[in-house]
Design an enzyme around this catalytic site. Structure first.
Site, short mmCIF file in Angstrom:
data_model
loop_
_atom_site.label_atom_id
_atom_site.label_comp_id
_atom_site.label_asym_id
_atom_site.label_seq_id
_atom_site.Cartn_x
_atom_site.Cartn_y
_atom_site.Cartn_z
N ASP A 230 68.32 -60.77 42.02
CA ASP A 230 67.22 -61.59 41.56
C ASP A 230 66.96 -62.64 42.64
OD1 ASP A 230 65.41 -62.88 39.65
OD2 ASP A 230 66.99 -64.37 39.45
N ASP B 269 64.83 -66.14 42.26
CA ASP B 269 64.91 -67.52 41.78
C ASP B 269 66.20 -67.74 40.98
OD1 ASP B 269 61.73 -68.74 41.82
OD2 ASP B 269 62.00 -66.57 41.95
N ASP C 189 70.77 -64.40 37.33
CA ASP C 189 71.18 -65.65 36.68
C ASP C 189 70.57 -65.83 35.29
OD1 ASP C 189 68.54 -66.17 37.78
OD2 ASP C 189 68.89 -68.27 37.30
#
Length: 220
Positions: A8, A10, A167
């Site tokens: 991922d 961001d 996250d």
């Protein structure tokens, strides 16, 4: 040992919260509202526009005010796409380690391509990453497995031989649906989905160096 590692963007590879937070605070100021501290905005960063507008204005996509605010927010963000955004501590070393191990790596994000591509370039990742899949690359974004499956196809890697790192709970859901092993990064934004220990990831790391050590140990 995986053949490829997908990340991922961001909250996993890059700390984009300062620039996204600045964009929503500029919008708040124009709407004669008090700006919000970055500490309150940060947990919503991985949810993109939806998360930032919820954090700043308390509204969702069903609100009539959402669409015009989202358009202005994205315009402000485009003006400062990478002013204060940085790779998280330890990410550069992790990518070096992956390449030293001969592992391909790529990016799968829900950020739209028109923001992803210039940001990845400004972070110095474009010459290195083997693929970049954005939120509008495939017919559906995460938590759909389609973006991850597309990335695996681009890398010529079976999903069962790929590792997806994120996250947010939806990262883990998407990775599992694609058939990948998954890693949750506890240093990221984490969203509002509860603690990472409840997400069902195969591994949780508190720092990128932990993932590098884990993969190096698996290689032996």
């Amino acid at each position: 040992m995986p053949d490829a590692v997908l990340f991922d963007l961001d909250g996993t590879l890059a700390d984009t919260a300062p620039d996204l937070g600045a964009a929503v605070n500029r919008l708040l100021e124009e709407e004669n509202r008090a700006p919000q501290p970055l500490s309150l905005l940060r947990p919503y960063t991985s949810q993109g526009v939806r998360g930032m507008l919820y954090a700043g204005f308390g509204i969702g996509p069903d609100d009539p005010a959402y669409a015009p605010l989202a358009e202005r927010f994205l315009a402000f963000y485009a003006e400062r796409l990478c002013e204060d955004t940085r790779l998280f501590d330890g990410i550069a070393e992790l990518l070096d380690a992956l390449e030293a191990m001969g592992l391909a790596w790529g990016i799968v994000t829900n950020k739209r391509m028109r923001y992803t591509d210039p940001l990845v370039k400004r972070l110095g990742l474009t010459p290195r990453t083997r693929c970049v899949v954005s939120g509008d690359t495939t017919a559906a974004a995460k938590p759909s497995p389609l973006p991850i499956l597309h990335a695996c196809s681009l890398l010529g890697c079976a999903p069962q031989k790929a590792l997806y790192v994120g996250d947010d709970r939806r990262d883990i859901v998407a990775g599992q649906a694609a058939g990948c092993a998954t890693v949750a990064v506890a240093y990221g934004y984490l969203g509002d989905s509860g603690p990472p220990a409840t997400w069902g990831a195969d591994l949780i790391v508190d720092h990128p160096a932990e993932l590098a050590r884990h993969l190096a140990a698996r290689r032996r």
